[in-house]
Design a protein around this motif. Structure first.
Motif, PDB file in Angstrom:
ATOM      1  N   SER A  54       0.826  -1.203   0.000  1.00  0.00           N
ATOM      2  CA  SER A  54       0.000   0.000   0.000  1.00  0.00           C
ATOM      3  C   SER A  54       0.858   1.250   0.000  1.00  0.00           C
ATOM      4  CB  SER A  54      -0.912   0.015   1.238  1.00  0.00           C
ATOM      5  OG  SER A  54      -1.619   1.244   1.321  1.00  0.00           O
ATOM      6  N   ASN A  55       0.561   2.138  -0.958  1.00  0.00           N
ATOM      7  CA  ASN A  55       1.270   3.411  -0.987  1.00  0.00           C
ATOM      8  C   ASN A  55       0.488   4.512  -0.285  1.00  0.00           C
ATOM      9  OD1 ASN A  55      -0.794   4.036  -2.718  1.00  0.00           O
ATOM     10  ND2 ASN A  55       0.489   4.267  -4.538  1.00  0.00           N
ATOM     11  N   GLY A  56      -0.542   4.127   0.434  1.00  0.00           N
ATOM     12  CA  GLY A  56      -1.355   5.082   1.172  1.00  0.00           C
ATOM     13  C   GLY A  56      -2.637   5.442   0.474  1.00  0.00           C
ATOM     14  N   SER A  57      -2.671   5.244  -0.846  1.00  0.00           N
ATOM     15  CA  SER A  57      -3.888   5.572  -1.584  1.00  0.00           C
ATOM     16  C   SER A  57      -4.407   4.388  -2.397  1.00  0.00           C
ATOM     17  CB  SER A  57      -3.630   6.753  -2.528  1.00  0.00           C
ATOM     18  OG  SER A  57      -2.618   6.423  -3.468  1.00  0.00           O
ATOM     19  N   GLY A  58      -3.660   3.313  -2.424  1.00  0.00           N
ATOM     20  CA  GLY A  58      -4.076   2.139  -3.180  1.00  0.00           C
ATOM     21  C   GLY A  58      -3.050   1.034  -3.054  1.00  0.00           C
ATOM     22  N   TRP A  59      -3.402  -0.121  -3.609  1.00  0.00           N
ATOM     23  CA  TRP A  59      -2.523  -1.283  -3.543  1.00  0.00           C
ATOM     24  C   TRP A  59      -1.755  -1.424  -4.852  1.00  0.00           C
ATOM     25  CZ3 TRP A  59      -1.539  -3.789   0.860  1.00  0.00           C
ATOM     26  CH2 TRP A  59      -2.438  -3.638   1.920  1.00  0.00           C
ATOM     27  N   GLN A  60      -0.457  -1.666  -4.707  1.00  0.00           N
ATOM     28  CA  GLN A  60       0.425  -1.819  -5.858  1.00  0.00           C
ATOM     29  C   GLN A  60       0.952  -3.255  -5.894  1.00  0.00           C
ATOM     30  OE1 GLN A  60       0.880   0.878  -7.947  1.00  0.00           O
ATOM     31  NE2 GLN A  60      -0.589   1.877  -6.584  1.00  0.00           N
ATOM     32  N   PRO A  61       0.848  -3.935  -7.031  1.00  0.00           N
ATOM     33  CA  PRO A  61       1.328  -5.316  -7.092  1.00  0.00           C
ATOM     34  C   PRO A  61       2.851  -5.391  -7.136  1.00  0.00           C
ATOM     35  CG  PRO A  61       0.589  -4.610  -9.251  1.00  0.00           C
ATOM     36  CD  PRO A  61       0.252  -3.486  -8.311  1.00  0.00           C
ATOM     37  N   LEU A  62       3.401  -6.422  -6.509  1.00  0.00           N
ATOM     38  CA  LEU A  62       4.821  -6.726  -6.604  1.00  0.00           C
ATOM     39  C   LEU A  62       5.031  -7.704  -7.745  1.00  0.00           C
ATOM     40  CD1 LEU A  62       4.776  -5.441  -3.772  1.00  0.00           C
ATOM     41  CD2 LEU A  62       6.483  -7.131  -3.071  1.00  0.00           C
ATOM     42  N   LYS A 118       2.441  -1.292   4.643  1.00  0.00           N
ATOM     43  CA  LYS A 118       1.472  -2.387   4.671  1.00  0.00           C
ATOM     44  C   LYS A 118       1.616  -3.254   3.419  1.00  0.00           C
ATOM     45  CE  LYS A 118      -2.000   0.167   7.348  1.00  0.00           C
ATOM     46  NZ  LYS A 118      -3.398   0.695   7.353  1.00  0.00           N
ATOM     47  N   LEU A 119       1.601  -4.575   3.635  1.00  0.00           N
ATOM     48  CA  LEU A 119       1.628  -5.535   2.537  1.00  0.00           C
ATOM     49  C   LEU A 119       0.538  -6.573   2.746  1.00  0.00           C
ATOM     50  CD1 LEU A 119       4.953  -4.979   3.301  1.00  0.00           C
ATOM     51  CD2 LEU A 119       5.114  -6.124   1.089  1.00  0.00           C
ATOM     52  N   ARG A 120       0.129  -7.185   1.674  1.00  0.00           N
ATOM     53  CA  ARG A 120      -0.795  -8.307   1.789  1.00  0.00           C
ATOM     54  C   ARG A 120      -0.405  -9.347   0.743  1.00  0.00           C
ATOM     55  NH1 ARG A 120      -6.439  -5.477  -0.338  1.00  0.00           N
ATOM     56  NH2 ARG A 120      -5.924  -5.395  -2.567  1.00  0.00           N
ATOM     57  N   MET A 121      -0.603 -10.602   1.134  1.00  0.00           N
ATOM     58  CA  MET A 121      -0.199 -11.719   0.279  1.00  0.00           C
ATOM     59  C   MET A 121      -1.366 -12.681   0.122  1.00  0.00           C
ATOM     60  SD  MET A 121       3.022 -14.320   0.797  1.00  0.00           S
ATOM     61  CE  MET A 121       2.423 -14.881   2.405  1.00  0.00           C
ATOM     62  N   THR A 122      -1.697 -12.964  -1.127  1.00  0.00           N
ATOM     63  CA  THR A 122      -2.761 -13.913  -1.437  1.00  0.00           C
ATOM     64  C   THR A 122      -2.141 -15.149  -2.068  1.00  0.00           C
ATOM     65  OG1 THR A 122      -4.347 -12.129  -1.815  1.00  0.00           O
ATOM     66  CG2 THR A 122      -4.878 -14.295  -2.743  1.00  0.00           C
ATOM     67  N   VAL A 123      -2.520 -16.320  -1.534  1.00  0.00           N
ATOM     68  CA  VAL A 123      -2.006 -17.587  -2.059  1.00  0.00           C
ATOM     69  C   VAL A 123      -3.090 -18.227  -2.915  1.00  0.00           C
ATOM     70  CG1 VAL A 123      -0.990 -19.823  -1.486  1.00  0.00           C
ATOM     71  CG2 VAL A 123      -0.628 -17.849   0.034  1.00  0.00           C
ATOM     72  N   ASP A 143      13.604   5.621  -8.270  1.00  0.00           N
ATOM     73  CA  ASP A 143      13.291   7.011  -8.572  1.00  0.00           C
ATOM     74  C   ASP A 143      13.396   7.799  -7.281  1.00  0.00           C
ATOM     75  OD1 ASP A 143      12.332   9.371  -9.465  1.00  0.00           O
ATOM     76  OD2 ASP A 143      10.325   8.647  -9.997  1.00  0.00           O
ATOM     77  N   THR A 144      13.932   9.007  -7.346  1.00  0.00           N
ATOM     78  CA  THR A 144      14.092   9.809  -6.131  1.00  0.00           C
ATOM     79  C   THR A 144      12.944  10.776  -5.921  1.00  0.00           C
ATOM     80  OG1 THR A 144      15.368  11.433  -7.370  1.00  0.00           O
ATOM     81  CG2 THR A 144      16.591   9.687  -6.233  1.00  0.00           C
ATOM     82  N   GLY A 145      11.983  10.771  -6.832  1.00  0.00           N
ATOM     83  CA  GLY A 145      10.843  11.679  -6.677  1.00  0.00           C
ATOM     84  C   GLY A 145       9.787  11.089  -5.778  1.00  0.00           C
ATOM     85  N   THR A 146       8.756  11.867  -5.511  1.00  0.00           N
ATOM     86  CA  THR A 146       7.641  11.377  -4.718  1.00  0.00           C
ATOM     87  C   THR A 146       6.560  10.872  -5.638  1.00  0.00           C
ATOM     88  OG1 THR A 146       6.690  13.573  -4.663  1.00  0.00           O
ATOM     89  CG2 THR A 146       8.147  12.975  -2.848  1.00  0.00           C
ATOM     90  N   GLY A 147       5.548  10.274  -5.049  1.00  0.00           N
ATOM     91  CA  GLY A 147       4.488   9.707  -5.875  1.00  0.00           C
ATOM     92  C   GLY A 147       4.789   8.267  -6.189  1.00  0.00           C
ATOM     93  N   THR A 148       4.181   7.737  -7.222  1.00  0.00           N
ATOM     94  CA  THR A 148       4.378   6.345  -7.578  1.00  0.00           C
ATOM     95  C   THR A 148       4.863   6.243  -8.991  1.00  0.00           C
ATOM     96  OG1 THR A 148       2.126   6.133  -8.362  1.00  0.00           O
ATOM     97  CG2 THR A 148       2.522   5.615  -6.031  1.00  0.00           C
ATOM     98  N   THR A 171       6.429   7.612  -1.347  1.00  0.00           N
ATOM     99  CA  THR A 171       6.968   8.142  -0.108  1.00  0.00           C
ATOM    100  C   THR A 171       6.440   7.328   1.052  1.00  0.00           C
ATOM    101  OG1 THR A 171       7.040  10.340  -1.062  1.00  0.00           O
ATOM    102  CG2 THR A 171       7.159  10.189   1.326  1.00  0.00           C
ATOM    103  N   GLY A 172       7.354   6.738   1.847  1.00  0.00           N
ATOM    104  CA  GLY A 172       6.946   5.929   2.985  1.00  0.00           C
ATOM    105  C   GLY A 172       6.484   6.798   4.138  1.00  0.00           C
ATOM    106  N   THR A 173       5.750   6.194   5.053  1.00  0.00           N
ATOM    107  CA  THR A 173       5.291   6.910   6.240  1.00  0.00           C
ATOM    108  C   THR A 173       6.331   6.744   7.326  1.00  0.00           C
ATOM    109  OG1 THR A 173       2.995   6.488   5.667  1.00  0.00           O
ATOM    110  CG2 THR A 173       3.467   7.122   7.946  1.00  0.00           C
ATOM    111  N   VAL A 174       6.935   7.849   7.745  1.00  0.00           N
ATOM    112  CA  VAL A 174       8.001   7.797   8.728  1.00  0.00           C
ATOM    113  C   VAL A 174       7.469   8.231  10.072  1.00  0.00           C
ATOM    114  CG1 VAL A 174      10.280   8.636   9.347  1.00  0.00           C
ATOM    115  CG2 VAL A 174       9.685   8.304   6.941  1.00  0.00           C
ATOM    116  N   THR A 175       7.785   7.465  11.080  1.00  0.00           N
ATOM    117  CA  THR A 175       7.378   7.825  12.433  1.00  0.00           C
ATOM    118  C   THR A 175       8.580   7.762  13.338  1.00  0.00           C
ATOM    119  OG1 THR A 175       6.839   5.529  12.944  1.00  0.00           O
ATOM    120  CG2 THR A 175       5.051   6.913  12.112  1.00  0.00           C
ATOM    121  N   SER A 176       8.556   8.553  14.381  1.00  0.00           N
ATOM    122  CA  SER A 176       9.637   8.538  15.352  1.00  0.00           C
ATOM    123  C   SER A 176       9.297   7.561  16.461  1.00  0.00           C
ATOM    124  CB  SER A 176       9.843   9.937  15.943  1.00  0.00           C
ATOM    125  OG  SER A 176      10.207  10.853  14.935  1.00  0.00           O
ATOM    126  N   GLY A 177      10.319   6.968  17.024  1.00  0.00           N
ATOM    127  CA  GLY A 177      10.088   6.041  18.132  1.00  0.00           C
ATOM    128  C   GLY A 177      11.388   5.413  18.545  1.00  0.00           C
TER     129      GLY A 177
END
Length: 436
Positions: free
Chosen positions: A262-270, A293-298, A366-371, A390-396
């Motif tokens: 998930s890129n935050g707005s939709g699912w992208q296939p690997l 977030k990832l999801r795997m379907t068998v 690619d070094t730009g943002t978006g997909t 662009t990944g979601t970065v959190t501090s912790g």
């Protein structure tokens, strides 16, 4: 000759000469604190230094060649009787010779007058001889002074001619010295840049699968998270690397696994059985983490088989275009449809391997943002793709993320052999620094 080009080149070399200090400086070691890099040139500065020193060297080569031609022309001109300095030297030398001849004649006149005195037979003849001697001695005194001045003039004229020759040779020598310095600076800059291009290992840049089960039943879908943590002292640009493989599947066959992120707005296939960079993180400060977030379907047709996933952080910073976090390998089992495995533990990373720094062959992210997506051919004939967002970065705290700076794993040589030449994961991302 004019030293304008020489001075310009010398100035260019002087600007980049500090790069010579970097020639013996190795690439930044893993875990180097940011404070220790503050006095280090950035990678962009090293690239500029290499470019500048190469240009200075080329200018120095051209200047030396032009200087050599100018030197030959100048020496030929100075050897010509029509050159003012050479003509003055010739004239002065002839005047000095004439003065010497005049002095010799005056000396002879004095000797003749003295002989006449000795030969005089009466006082009148002696008086005339003495008068002639006085005149001869006065003339000799003038001739001696004239010869002294003529010799000095001739010496000065010859010195001026010699100095012009020496100046021409010295100017050419300065061009040669400038070329030597330019070559030294260029080699030092290239060595420093080559050292910076070497991939740097950072165990603190971890990529962990959270919630990936150790057993997956055919016909089901599982959700899990890729947690990337920057446990280094560097501020990084990170491209998480993902790779899935099912034992026994050919690279060109349709896989029973369908993995998406998930890129935050939709699912992208690997890609099926291909490596991929996902969730590009442009700025990841020390201590920050990013959850993808990832999801795997068998597929329901899947049989009992083994599979595995690889996760790693490929990164760069201002000082190194290739920073590699340890690769994590997660083994899991595919069960046939209808299986009831009961409670299933999460898959755990395997043991570290000697090939821990190896990467599936991927294209430069690619070094730009978006997909976006791109493809490239691996060294072993497989195909790699990239997906960027662009990944979601959190501090912790690192304790909360589960990151480990010592736990590392990668592919074993047995698995590499089992997958054969069609697999791409055994290829180190060697081209990362060269592409940067």
């Amino acid at each position: 000759m004019k030293l304008r080009r020489s001075l310009v080149v010398a100035a260019a070399v002087a600007v980049v000469t500090p790069v010579a200090l970097l020639a013996a400086t190795p690439a930044l070691a893993a875990g180097t604190p940011t404070a220790q890099t503050q006095n280090q040139p950035t990678y962009a500065e090293l690239v500029k230094a290499a470019t500048d020193t190469q240009k200075a060297y080329e200018e120095a080569v051209t200047a030396r060649e032009e200087g050599r031609k100018q030197l030959e022309a100048t020496l030929d001109s100075l050897d010509s009787d029509t050159h003012p300095l050479k003509a003055a030297a010739i004239t002065a030398k002839k005047a000095a010779k004439d003065a010497a001849d005049a002095r010799t004649a005056a000396e002879q006149a004095v000797a003749d007058a003295e002989a006449a005195i000795e030969a005089a037979e009466n006082e009148t003849e002696k008086a005339e001889a003495r008068q002639a001697l006085e005149t001869a001695e006065a003339d000799l005194s003038k001739a001696v002074e004239a010869k002294r001045k003529a010799d000095a003039t001739a010496e000065a004229a010859q010195t001026a001619l010699d100095d012009a020759r020496v100046a021409a040779v010295r100017e050419y020598g300065a061009l040669k010295a400038t070329l030597d310095k330019a070559l030294e600076a260029r080699n030092a800059a290239e060595a420093a840049l080559a050292a910076a291009k070497k991939c740097v290992r950072e165990n603190g840049l971890t990529s962990l699968a959270v919630g990936l089960p150790s057993e997956v039943v055919a016909g089901t879908t599982v959700d899990f998270t890729l947690r990337v943590t920057n446990g280094t002292a560097r501020t990084l640009t990170v491209d998480p690397l993902v790779f899935f493989h099912v034992e026994g599947e050919r690279a060109d066959a349709k896989s029973v696994l369908e993995v998406e992120w998930s890129n935050g707005s939709g699912w992208q296939p690997l890609p099926a059985d291909g490596s991929v960079h996902i969730a590009h993180i442009d700025v990841m400060k020390p201590g920050e983490r990013s959850d993808v977030k990832l999801r795997m379907t068998v597929g329901s047709e899947a049989r009992t088989t083994d599979a595995f996933a690889l996760f790693a952080g490929d990164a760069s910073d201002a000082y190194n275009p290739c920073v590699l976090g340890p690769m994590k390998r997660y083994d899991f089992e595919v069960l046939p449809a209808g299986s009831e495995p009961g409670p299933v533990d999460d898959a755990e990373p395997g043991r570290p391997d000697e090939n821990d720094d190896e990467r599936p062959d991927t294209t430069k992210p690619d070094t730009g943002t978006g997909t976006g997506t791109g493809t490239g051919t691996s060294a072993q004939g497989g195909t790699s793709t990239q997906s960027v967002a662009t990944g979601t970065v959190t501090s912790g705290s690192l304790a909360e993320t589960g990151a480990s700076s010592t736990t590392t794993l990668a592919l074993t040589s047995a698995l590499t052999a089992a997958l054969g030449a069609g697999a791409v994961f055994a290829v180190r991302r060697r081209g990362a620094a060269d592409d940067a």
